[in-house]
Scaffold this active site. Structure first.
Site, mmCIF file in Angstrom:
data_model
loop_
_atom_site.group_PDB
_atom_site.id
_atom_site.type_symbol
_atom_site.label_atom_id
_atom_site.label_comp_id
_atom_site.label_asym_id
_atom_site.label_seq_id
_atom_site.Cartn_x
_atom_site.Cartn_y
_atom_site.Cartn_z
ATOM 1 N N HIS A 19 0.855 -1.199 0.000
ATOM 2 C CA HIS A 19 0.000 0.000 0.000
ATOM 3 C C HIS A 19 0.886 1.242 0.000
ATOM 4 O O HIS A 19 1.296 1.739 1.053
ATOM 5 C CB HIS A 19 -0.924 -0.016 1.223
ATOM 6 C CG HIS A 19 -2.033 0.989 1.164
ATOM 7 N ND1 HIS A 19 -3.363 0.641 1.223
ATOM 8 C CD2 HIS A 19 -2.021 2.333 1.045
ATOM 9 C CE1 HIS A 19 -4.115 1.735 1.153
ATOM 10 N NE2 HIS A 19 -3.314 2.773 1.061
ATOM 11 N N HIS A 21 1.101 4.952 -2.313
ATOM 12 C CA HIS A 21 0.536 5.786 -3.378
ATOM 13 C C HIS A 21 1.644 6.484 -4.159
ATOM 14 O O HIS A 21 2.488 7.177 -3.568
ATOM 15 C CB HIS A 21 -0.407 6.829 -2.784
ATOM 16 C CG HIS A 21 -1.674 6.249 -2.230
ATOM 17 N ND1 HIS A 21 -2.828 6.146 -2.980
ATOM 18 C CD2 HIS A 21 -1.967 5.733 -1.009
ATOM 19 C CE1 HIS A 21 -3.782 5.602 -2.241
ATOM 20 N NE2 HIS A 21 -3.282 5.338 -1.036
ATOM 21 N N ASP A 23 1.493 9.048 -6.099
ATOM 22 C CA ASP A 23 1.420 10.503 -5.985
ATOM 23 C C ASP A 23 1.621 10.973 -4.552
ATOM 24 O O ASP A 23 1.560 12.177 -4.281
ATOM 25 C CB ASP A 23 0.091 11.040 -6.538
ATOM 26 C CG ASP A 23 -1.123 10.322 -5.971
ATOM 27 O OD1 ASP A 23 -0.952 9.292 -5.303
ATOM 28 O OD2 ASP A 23 -2.257 10.791 -6.197
ATOM 29 N N GLY A 180 -10.008 7.712 -2.246
ATOM 30 C CA GLY A 180 -10.602 9.035 -2.118
ATOM 31 C C GLY A 180 -11.513 9.079 -0.914
ATOM 32 O O GLY A 180 -11.326 8.333 0.050
ATOM 33 N N HIS A 207 -9.992 0.550 -0.331
ATOM 34 C CA HIS A 207 -9.814 1.387 0.847
ATOM 35 C C HIS A 207 -11.080 1.269 1.706
ATOM 36 O O HIS A 207 -12.177 1.607 1.256
ATOM 37 C CB HIS A 207 -9.623 2.856 0.455
ATOM 38 C CG HIS A 207 -8.211 3.227 0.122
ATOM 39 N ND1 HIS A 207 -7.612 2.865 -1.059
ATOM 40 C CD2 HIS A 207 -7.286 3.943 0.824
ATOM 41 C CE1 HIS A 207 -6.369 3.345 -1.083
ATOM 42 N NE2 HIS A 207 -6.147 3.991 0.039
ATOM 43 N N GLU A 210 -10.898 3.144 7.238
ATOM 44 C CA GLU A 210 -9.992 4.250 7.585
ATOM 45 C C GLU A 210 -10.839 5.443 8.005
ATOM 46 O O GLU A 210 -10.957 5.744 9.188
ATOM 47 C CB GLU A 210 -9.083 4.600 6.407
ATOM 48 C CG GLU A 210 -8.070 5.700 6.727
ATOM 49 C CD GLU A 210 -7.317 6.188 5.509
ATOM 50 O OE1 GLU A 210 -6.248 6.798 5.700
ATOM 51 O OE2 GLU A 210 -7.788 6.004 4.365
ATOM 52 N N ASP A 300 1.835 3.949 2.927
ATOM 53 C CA ASP A 300 0.751 4.796 2.423
ATOM 54 C C ASP A 300 1.294 5.927 1.565
ATOM 55 O O ASP A 300 1.296 5.843 0.337
ATOM 56 C CB ASP A 300 -0.103 5.336 3.568
ATOM 57 C CG ASP A 300 -1.501 5.730 3.131
ATOM 58 O OD1 ASP A 300 -1.871 5.402 1.981
ATOM 59 O OD2 ASP A 300 -2.232 6.343 3.925
#
Length: 365
Positions: A19, A21, A23, A180, A207, A210, A300
């Site tokens: 996991h 990202h 970006d 998102g 996701h 969370e 993350d």
């Protein structure tokens, strides 16, 4: 060990990252240089100050505010060259941290402002990954990296992105994710894509658990048929812990997740920033691991959390009392949970993870 010695020791361990990202892992200097090329204004042009800004902005305790930091990274990732560079550097940074297998997730639909098509973005990222792997190998580090293509929950392009992911299953894409704003955009928003992905025998991580709780997790595992849960930390809301004797009573959903060993992609440092956990010592990852949930350790967003896999491990050892055996357990669980075939997982465990840990067997952390 001193803190410096401990971190140096842990840096040598082979790591598996499920996991992360794309970006959320840019180098500050890269953000500055790409922003200059794109004419995008940043809070500061000093790399160290920019790193501070990302971390401080992400430390708000709000997932919504946390996600706002991505406005800057996504803005500078709108050309094929930029995507290629970011992917290449991500692979090199992970390899330098001892990561031997990684899955980088990102949302192609967020990178079309400069005129690229969806397939163009996937091609650019894959080219960067391939180059990064080759450069890492030339420096003596072996790493395997796959893409997880992500659909943004609020954008309602889920089917299109799912089809993009499946179309590239033999070109570097290993799975699909939705990300998102979790609360208010559940998997049931577009239930048809989960049937499509299941019929295509295509891996899914969602996701959940969370920003939203048990209902989100339930939809992810039952409707979405998720092979893994992105975070999933709030499954503890379905666990009643008797603090007198330490006995835990699991609810039906917690039993389902544990009984089926659905891997939890937990991210301690990030979870602190978004208010999922109060401290590393109290983070759900330790208790869930003790209760035999399928726990994996992840970063993350390395830029926003100013973290690495070595840092995540170091903090769990220092603040939550983890041992080398605990780290080996979550690494092996992650390897067996990777979106690659069974024989490839076995080779990853037997030929890479176990020898790497056995090399320091008996080490006292």
């Amino acid at each position: 060990m001193t803190p410096t010695e401990l971190e140096a020791h842990l840096a040598q361990l082979p790591k598996v990252l499920l996991h992360d990202h794309l970006d959320g892992g840019l180098r500050p200097q890269t953000v500055i240089e790409l922003a200059a090329d794109a004419g995008h204004d940043l809070p500061t042009d000093d790399p160290e100050a920019l790193a501070d800004w990302f971390q401080e902005s992400a430390d708000s305790g709000s997932l919504v505010r946390y996600l706002e930091t991505f406005d800057h990274t996504i803005a500078v990732m709108q050309t094929a060259a930029a995507l290629h560079r970011v992917a290449r550097e991500a692979v090199l940074d992970l390899a330098a941290d001892g990561v031997v297998y990684a899955e980088l997730r990102w949302a192609p639909e967020q990178h079309l402002r400069g005129g690229l098509g969806l397939q163009d973005t996937v091609d650019a990222v894959q080219a960067g990954i391939v180059e990064g792997i080759e450069l890492a190998a030339s420096g003596g580090r072996v790493i395997r990296v796959g893409q997880i293509v992500t659909a943004m929950r609020h954008a309602d392009r889920w089917q299109e992105i799912a089809e993009l992911a499946v179309a590239n299953r033999d070109a570097g894409v290993v799975g699909l994710d939705i990300a998102g704003a979790e609360d208010g955009f559940p998997p049931s928003r577009h239930p048809e894509i989960w049937r499509y992905l299941a019929d295509a025998d295509f891996p899914v991580t969602i996701h959940a658990g969370e920003a939203a709780g048990l209902e989100s997790i339930a939809e992810a595992v039952h409707l979405g048929q998720a092979d893994r849960l992105g975070h999933g930390a709030r499954i503890v809301e379905d666990i009643d812990l008797d603090h007198t004797d330490g006995v835990a009573t699991l609810g039906s959903l917690a039993h389902w997740v544990r009984d089926h060993q659905i891997p939890l992609e937990l991210c301690p440092c990030s979870n602190l920033q978004t208010g999922v956990a109060p401290t590393i010592a109290e983070h759900q990852i330790t208790r869930l691991k003790e209760l035999d949930f399928a726990v994996t350790l992840n970063t993350d967003n390395r830029l926003m959390s100013r973290t690495s896999m070595t840092n995540e491990m170091t903090r769990l050892v220092r603040e939550a009392g983890w041992t080398i055996d605990d780290l080996a357990d979550v690494t092996i669980t992650a390897a067996w949970s990777a979106f690659i075939h069974h024989d490839e997982r076995r080779a990853l465990v037997d030929d890479v993870i176990l020898p790497g840990y056995q090399a320091i067997e008996g080490a006292q952390l």
